[in-house]
Motif scaffolding. Structure first.
Motif, mmCIF file in Angstrom:
data_model
loop_
_atom_site.group_PDB
_atom_site.id
_atom_site.type_symbol
_atom_site.label_atom_id
_atom_site.label_comp_id
_atom_site.label_asym_id
_atom_site.label_seq_id
_atom_site.Cartn_x
_atom_site.Cartn_y
_atom_site.Cartn_z
ATOM 1 N N THR A 1 40.553 45.745 27.935
ATOM 2 C CA THR A 1 40.719 46.665 28.300
ATOM 3 C C THR A 1 41.995 47.000 29.027
ATOM 4 O O THR A 1 42.755 47.581 28.920
ATOM 5 C CB THR A 1 39.754 47.560 28.375
ATOM 6 N N THR A 2 41.974 45.966 30.452
ATOM 7 C CA THR A 2 43.009 46.719 31.248
ATOM 8 C C THR A 2 43.267 45.176 31.587
ATOM 9 O O THR A 2 43.379 44.102 31.288
ATOM 10 C CB THR A 2 41.930 46.922 32.175
ATOM 11 N N ASP B 1 46.534 50.375 29.827
ATOM 12 C CA ASP B 1 45.318 50.919 29.353
ATOM 13 C C ASP B 1 45.494 49.430 28.084
ATOM 14 O O ASP B 1 46.828 49.501 27.801
ATOM 15 C CB ASP B 1 45.088 51.624 28.120
ATOM 16 N N LEU C 1 47.054 54.113 33.507
ATOM 17 C CA LEU C 1 46.063 54.260 34.583
ATOM 18 C C LEU C 1 45.783 55.345 35.588
ATOM 19 O O LEU C 1 47.474 55.599 35.979
ATOM 20 C CB LEU C 1 45.005 53.284 34.241
#
Length: 429
Positions: free
Chosen positions: A200-201, A221, A228
Motif C-alpha cells: 500500500t505504501t 500511496d 501521504l
C-alpha cells in the motif's frame, strides 16, 4: 523471528543443540549445468550474476545476457548496448531485477551527452523464457538504480535534466512490469529514488543536483501515487540533525523507520540514532539511540527488524513499528542476516543461528557472505560456497568457484579461465 525476549527481562535463547564440531570437507554439489562465456574486448564494469526468473535461469556476463531453461538448455542470448559516459563505470553498469516474473534490465543510454545529470538510462523488460523485449522506456538514474522492481510494479523517473537540459524538475511513474503501461505519474521536484515499500505504501528519497541541499524522504500511496503526510529532510528525521549518514530505511504497517549514524574516531565507535514516523501524518512515534564499538550496524542484510547493541555489547533487534526491543542475543557479535524464522549472528563463538526452539554454531566459520534460503544456509566465498542444512547446521555440500547467485534449491558460481573466457556453473543443492 525467534521467540522474542522482552527488553525488561534477562536475555534467553532457545534450548541449544550441541555445538557443531569443525565441519569436514563437504561433498561436491551436484552440477545442474555449466556455460562458458567469451570475454569482451570492451572495457566493462560488471558483476557476474545468475538469476532464476519464474523457473528460467539468466546469466549476466559483461554486456551479454544468456537465457536457459530449468534443465540448462540455452534458449536465447542478448547483447546490451554499450553506454556512453565520462567514466567506464557509469557507462557500463547494468542492473537486473525480477518483478512479476519479468526480467527488468537497466543500462546507460547509448546516445546523448555524457555530462547530463541525472544520467539517462534505458529500462527494458524481457520475457525470461525467450529473451523477447516486452517494452522499453528511458528513465533517469534515481528511480531505476537498485530498487526498480518492487513486487508487482516497475518505477521509472523522467527529469528535465535528461529531457530538456533543465534541472530538478522530475516526475515518477509506476508501470506494469509485463506491458510497461503507466498506472500513475506524479511530480517529485528533485530526482526520486525508491528505498522501500509494501502493498500500500511507497517510500522514496529525493536528491538535489550535486551535494548541496537536503535529501527528503517522502511516502506515497502505492496504488495512486498520492503523497501521504510523511515528507521530512533525512538529517532531521530523528529530530535534531546530529548524524552524518542515513543507514537504512524500514517500513512496517503505518511506520517508516530510519537509522542514521556518525563515526566517532576519537572514541573508536559509531553513534546511531533511529526513529519511526507515521506515514499518514509524518509525526514521530518513537526514537532510540545507541553506540556501536564495532561500527558493524551498516553491514546488515535484512529489512524486517533493526539491529542494535546494548550498553554491555549484546545484540538486539527492534521492531520498526514501535521501536521496542523484540529479541536479544546471548552473545556479542554482529547480526549478519535474518528472516521471519531465524537470526544469523557472526560472534566470537563462530557463526551462530538463533531459531525457533533451536540454536547451532559453526565454531570455525569459513570466510564468505552468509545467505539464507528456505532450507539452506550458504556461506558464499570467493572460491567456494558451502551449503549447510538450515535446521541442523550440518555441512551438506560445497560448490567450487566464486559466488554468482543462489535461490531455493540451487547455487551458481563462476571462474575465469586462462583463455579469457568465464565458466558459470549452476549446482543443485
Amino acid at each position: 523471528l525467534p521467540t522474542p525476549t522482552p527488553a525488561s527481562t534477562p536475555a534467553s535463547t532457545p534450548t541449544p543443540a550441541p555445538t557443531l564440531s569443525p565441519a569436514a570437507k563437504g561433498k561436491a554439489a551436484a552440477q545442474l549445468f555449466s556455460h562458458k562465456a567469451k570475454g569482451s574486448s570492451k572495457t566493462t564494469v560488471w558483476e557476474p550474476l545468475v538469476l532464476n526468473v519464474s523457473g528460467h535461469f539468466v546469466i549476466h556476463h559483461e554486456l551479454r545476457l544468456f537465457g536457459f531453461s530449468a534443465t540448462g538448455k540455452k534458449k536465447w542470448q542478448r547483447e546490451i548496448p554499450e553506454g556512453k559516459g565520462d567514466d567506464n563505470q557509469s557507462a557500463h553498469t547494468v542492473n537486473l531485477s525480477t518483478p512479476s516474473d519479468t526480467l527488468i534490465v537497466t543500462y546507460k543510454k547509448p546516445v546523448g551527452k555524457s555530462s547530463i545529470w541525472p544520467a539517462p538510462r534505458v529500462v527494458e523488460a524481457l520475457d525470461p523464457a525467450t529473451g523477447r523485449t516486452l517494452w522499453k522506456a528511458t528513465s533517469s538514474w534515481g528511480a531505476t538504480y537498485g530498487h526498480i522492481g518492487l513486487d508487482d510494479t516497475v518505477y521509472t523517473s523522467a527529469c528535465r535534466g535528461t529531457q530538456t537540459g533543465k534541472r530538478d524538475e522530475c516526475r515518477l511513474s509506476a508501470r506494469d512490469p509485463r506491458t510497461g503501461r503507466v498506472r500513475w505519474t506524479v511530480p517529485t521536484g528533485q530526482v526520486p529514488s525508491i528505498v522501500t515499500g509494501d502493498a500500500t505504501t511507497l517510500v522514496l528519497t529525493t536528491l538535489p543536483r550535486g551535494y548541496r541541499g537536503n535529501s527528503w524522504l517522502t511516502a506515497l500511496d502505492k496504488r495512486t501515487g498520492a503523497r501521504l503526510g510523511l515528507h521530512v529532510a533525512i538529517p532531521r528525521f530523528a529530530g535534531r540533525a546530529v548524524t552524518d549518514y542515513s543507514s537504512r530505511t524500514y517500513l512496517k504497517g503505518r511506520t517508516v523507520a530510519v537509522t542514521l549514524s556518525r563515526a566517532n574516531a576519537e572514541a573508536e565507535r559509531c553513534d546511531y540514532v533511529a526513529a519511526g514516523r507515521d506515514v499518514r501524518t509524518g509525526d514521530r512515534v518513537w526514537r532510540a539511540a545507541w553506540r556501536d564499538p564495532g561500527c558493524d550496524h551498516d553491514r546488515f542484510s535484512g529489512s524486517s527488524a533493526i539491529p542494535a547493541v546494548t550498553a554491555d555489547g549484546k545484540l538486539t533487534l527492534r521492531d520498526p513499528a514501535t521501536g521496542k526491543i523484540v529479541w536479544k542475543g546471548a552473545v556479542s557479535g554482529r547480526v549478519v542476516t535474518l528472516d521471519g524464522r531465524d537470526v544469523l549472528v557472526d560472534s566470537s563463538e563462530g557463526l551462530k543461528l538463533y531459531g525457533k526452539a533451536r540454536t547451532w554454531t559453526l565454531p570455525d566459520r569459513p570466510p564468505g557472505l552468509p545467505l539464507l534460503t528456505r532450507r539452506r544456509v550458504l556461506l558464499a566465498g570467493q572460491q567456494e560456497t558451502l551449503v549447510h542444512d538450515r535446521r541442523t547446521g550440518k555441512l551438506i555440500a560445497s560448490a567450487k568457484g566464486d559466488h554468482a547467485g543462489a535461490g531455493d534449491g540451487w547455487v551458481a558460481t563462476f571462474g575465469h579461465n586462462g583463455d579469457g573466457t568465464t565458466t558459470f556453473v549452476i549446482y543443485r543443492v
